[in-house]
Design a protein around this motif. Structure first.
Motif, PDB file in Angstrom:
ATOM      1  N   GLU A  30      41.577  33.100  27.335  1.00 36.26           N
ATOM      2  CA  GLU A  30      42.958  33.601  27.352  1.00 36.26           C
ATOM      3  C   GLU A  30      43.834  32.685  28.199  1.00 36.26           C
ATOM      4  O   GLU A  30      43.617  32.559  29.404  1.00 36.26           O
ATOM      5  CB  GLU A  30      43.008  35.025  27.904  1.00 36.26           C
ATOM      6  N   ASP A  32      47.035  33.115  28.957  1.00 35.70           N
ATOM      7  CA  ASP A  32      48.134  33.779  29.662  1.00 35.70           C
ATOM      8  C   ASP A  32      47.661  34.273  31.029  1.00 35.70           C
ATOM      9  O   ASP A  32      46.820  35.178  31.129  1.00 35.70           O
ATOM     10  CB  ASP A  32      48.667  34.953  28.841  1.00 35.70           C
ATOM     11  N   ALA A  35      48.224  38.113  31.823  1.00 34.27           N
ATOM     12  CA  ALA A  35      47.222  38.951  31.164  1.00 34.27           C
ATOM     13  C   ALA A  35      45.892  38.870  31.910  1.00 34.27           C
ATOM     14  O   ALA A  35      45.219  39.895  32.112  1.00 34.27           O
ATOM     15  CB  ALA A  35      47.045  38.521  29.705  1.00 34.27           C
TER      16      ALA A  35
END
Length: 166
Positions: A30, A32, A35
């Motif tokens: 991931e 991000d 997040a």
């Protein structure tokens, strides 16, 4: 569905190994950072007993445009201070020094910021990218002297994993 909560109480070394492994699984692919911080804050809350706050502060430009300050990131717990200057309170001390702060009695810490009056002890670990502090992992407990050296070492391992993922 993810279920990363440990099934039984574990010795600290095993608990932190499992926590870092779960964080690795959730953040590996991931890009991000927000997040990833959100999921790791939830993992901290699930894995670590006796907390009343678990989350992140990010290093960001101050509202005044002057030096950097800490800005609230993803967390689990009661509402918290949004901005903290470097050098102020436990988080500010960790950001300024770049050194983990393990505080047995927050009320005895000079300049402590009481976001939650129930907090009695605190562990704050800098997340570094190279020599630069980019964020902090902040844990608060309603129990005095909740955190020990093994907690600091475990969260420092987590911070090292997250350095390129947040």
């Amino acid at each position: 569905m993810y279920d990363f909560k440990p099934a039984t109480p574990l010795p600290p070394a095993e608990l932190y190994r499992d926590l870092v492994s779960a964080a690795d699984a959730l953040t590996a692919d991931e890009p991000d950072g927000i997040a990833n911080m959100a999921n790791v804050a939830a993992l901290l809350w699930e894995f670590l007993p006796d907390l009343n706050w678990a989350g992140f502060y990010r290093v960001a430009p101050a509202k005044s445009g002057a030096d950097d300050e800490l800005v609230l990131g993803p967390f689990v717990g009661r509402p918290a201070c949004i901005r903290i200057p470097f050098g102020r309170g436990v988080c500010g001390a960790a950001a300024q020094s770049g050194v983990t702060q393990c505080v047995a009695d927050v009320h005895a810490f000079p300049g402590h910021i009481a976001c939650d009056a129930a907090s009695q002890s605190e562990l704050v670990v800098p997340v570094r990218r190279g020599d630069t502090v980019i964020a902090l992992i902040d844990l608060d407990s309603p129990t005095p002297a909740r955190f020990a050296a093994e907690d600091a070492a475990g969260i420092e391992a987590l911070a090292a994993l997250l350095a390129t993922r947040i």
